[in-house]
Design an enzyme around this catalytic site. Structure first.
Site: not given
Ligand code: GLC
Ligand code: CA
Length: 574
Positions: A228, A290
């Site tokens: 993440d 991500e």
């Molecule tokens: C990422 C996740 C999202 C979350 C953020 C903070 O972007 O996909 O859902 O709110 O991280 O952890």
């Protein structure tokens, strides 16, 4: 003569040891590893399947639905966080990294899921939230307890400035990224919600703690991690103010460029470390990142200079084209398919953070037809596709209509400009039953309402309809598995100047057919002509493998082909 033998001998020794070295070296992206051919399916556990009637999906529900995923043709699931959490950010605020939230079940349930998934040949990928923890995590509770606590430095604590926060950094979810903790009189930094304090990745103990967490799950047999918010791991230690941009955002704050809190070079040191860790486990676990990289060069860096970082960086550029433009898609696909790091691409269109593709790419009239086109665009390139639960049945985004119904805090702060992410997180639609579509018992109150569209868009109804979106996905997934060209064929865009039809060839270099994919991204019928002689395709006749518009003949002329509005054709050529 003797010299010649000596030379030969030396050559053999060097070659031999080179071969031994390549064998001993950890398998990087060059090998034919499982994740290159896998189809990954994102499960949002809260919304997938409830088994105990509390209106929240759970782990047992995922286990129950594995056979559905198997019959769909899925190879791996990525489950968003189901660790103990106050659920402010629905699991992305983790209070304990090595346990299961009782809302979702127990560790026993998780172990059973792992066993059942293994039996079905489905791999399980966990979500690793490394940038921040919950403010209820014992690490943070300790850290905030005093300025001298040994864990103080695990988070980012700073003095305020001129009676306010240390600088102008802003949270992604609105307002200052700094919160004053009255007990010790210092501010802590949080890129996301106030309840999500950022960890200090410059502290070696933090790194060790997080790597131990990864080992914990790898020891349980997980097939890898989706990391993440990777680009946010580090921030400028000198706390420079971020540059202010014109205008204001949905939260009423000035727009800023997250220059000093995003993509700092040290991110790559961490990615290398965790890749080494993952590579030390058998079975080629995968690291997916991500990170909303702004361009191909930044995305390409994620692979590492020696393919020693992330194997699969999620491609946000392509996910967020947000219009059906053959020209834009062609440019971006060509860029990433030919990325300078020679990394393997990973595509997705929908996830739990953005509006679903059915409406985002739909034109309001041909959405189902467009959904099939998007499916082919996702599943047929030379890449690992990532699906989001419900996209295979054409689930749509259903945003709350009243602020008092909003569950995602960002939707409250941003209302009405940003209504949050509830719309793309509604319960999975399994059956036509009202009111809960088989997600939970009919008398339960699901945590988010089941959309009315569930009556016609659900797995039960669609599995009986040969022309449904679901059956189109299934057929595409069968083709992916059975056509050698779709497995290992090269990527070539065809008719590069066509503004309406995006065509690409999966060029099979072995002894077999290649596959041409034609996607009419316009609302008009398009006549196309293909000359594939440069790719060694001599025949002017193609074999229709699949199309979305009811063309029933088995063959099709390559020099004169009409594709109806938003039509998708998958054609075998030799
Ligand atoms: C990422 C996740 C999202 C979350 C953020 C903070 O972007 O996909 O859902 O709110 O991280 O952890
Ligand atoms: Ca439940």
């Amino acid at each position: 003569m003797r010299q010649l033998w000596l030379l030969l001998y030396l050559a053999m020794v060097t070659l031999g040891s080179a071969a031994a070295q390549t064998q001993a070296a950890p398998l990087k992206t060059n090998g034919d590893v499982w994740w290159k051919h896998a189809v990954i399916y994102e499960v949002y556990p809260r919304s997938f399947q409830d088994t105990n009637g509390d209106g929240l999906g759970d782990i047992k529900g995922i286990t129950q639905r594995l056979s559905y995923l198997k019959s769909l043709g899925i190879d791996a699931i990525w489950i968003t966080p189901m660790y103990p959490s106050p659920q402010v950010d629905f699991g992305y605020d983790i209070a304990d990294y090595e346990a299961i939230d009782p809302q979702y079940g127990s560790m026993g349930d998780f172990d059973n899921l792992m066993k059942a998934a293994k039996q079905q040949g489905i791999r399980v990928i966990m979500d690793m939230v490394m940038n921040h923890t919950s403010d209820q995590n014992p690490w943070f509770l300790e850290s905030r307890s005093s300025r001298t606590n040994p864990k103080r430095d695990w988070y980012i604590w700073r003095e305020g400035k001129d009676g306010g926060p240390p600088n102008n950094w802003q949270s992604w979810f609105g307002h200052s990224a700094w919160t004053l903790d009255p007990k010790t009189g210092q501010y802590y930094y949080h890129y996301f919600y106030v309840q999500q304090p950022d960890l200090n990745w410059r502290n070696p103990e933090v790194r060790k703690a997080m790597y131990d967490v990864m080992r914990f799950w790898l020891d349980k047999g997980v097939a890898g991690f989706r990391i993440d918010a990777v680009s946010r791991l580090f921030e400028d230690p000198n706390l420079h103010d971020d540059p202010i941009l014109p205008g204001t955002n949905a939260f009423g704050d000035p727009n800023i460029e997250h220059k000093y809190t995003d993509n700092l070079p040290e991110v790559h040191d961490v990615l290398k470390e965790l890749r080494k860790l993952v590579d030390s486990y058998p079975g080629n676990p995968v690291v997916i990142s991500e990170a909303d990289e702004p361009n191909i060069l930044e995305l390409s860096k994620m692979y590492g200079t020696n393919n020693d970082e992330v194997q699969l960086p999620m491609d946000f550029q392509i996910a967020d084209v947000n219009e059906l433009s053959a020209t834009k898609f062609r440019k971006l696909f060509d860029e990433v398919e030919n990325n300078p790091a020679h990394g393997w691409p990973e595509y997705f269109f929908s996830n739990h953070d953005q509006a679903r593709q059915w409406d985002r790419y739909g034109d309001g009239k041909h959405n189902d037809q467009i959904a099939k086109l998007m499916a082919a665009l996702l599943l047929l390139p030379r890449a690992t596709p990532q699906m989001y639960y419900g996209e295979e049945i054409g689930m749509r985004t259903t945003v709350p209509t009243r602020v008092e119904d909003v569950r995602d805090p960002v939707g409250v702060t941003g209302w009405p400009k940003d209504k949050g992410r509830d719309g793309e997180r509604t319960p999975m639609q399994w059956t036509a039953a009202r009111p809960n579509a088989g997600f939970t018992s009919p008398t339960a109150k699901p945590w988010l309402p089941v959309p009315p569209s569930s009556v016609t868009y659900n797995t039960e109804v669609e599995s009986k309809d040969p022309n449904s979106i679901l059956n189109f996905y299934k057929q595409l997934l069968v083709l992916r598995r059975t056509e050698p060209a779709l497995k290992s064929g090269a990527w070539v865009t065809i008719n590069p100047d066509d503004p309406n039809v995006f065509s690409f060839l999966r060029h099979y270099l072995g002894n077999g057919r290649s596959v041409l994919v034609a996607l009419n991204m316009s609302d008009k019928p398009q006549m196309v002509t293909y000359d594939l002689t440069a790719q060694g395709v001599q025949s002017g006749i193609g074999l229709m493998l699949l199309n979305s518009y009811g063309y029933e003949q088995k063959t099709i002329r390559m020099d004169h082909m009409t594709i109806p509005p938003f039509g998708t054709a998958v054609i075998g050529v030799k």
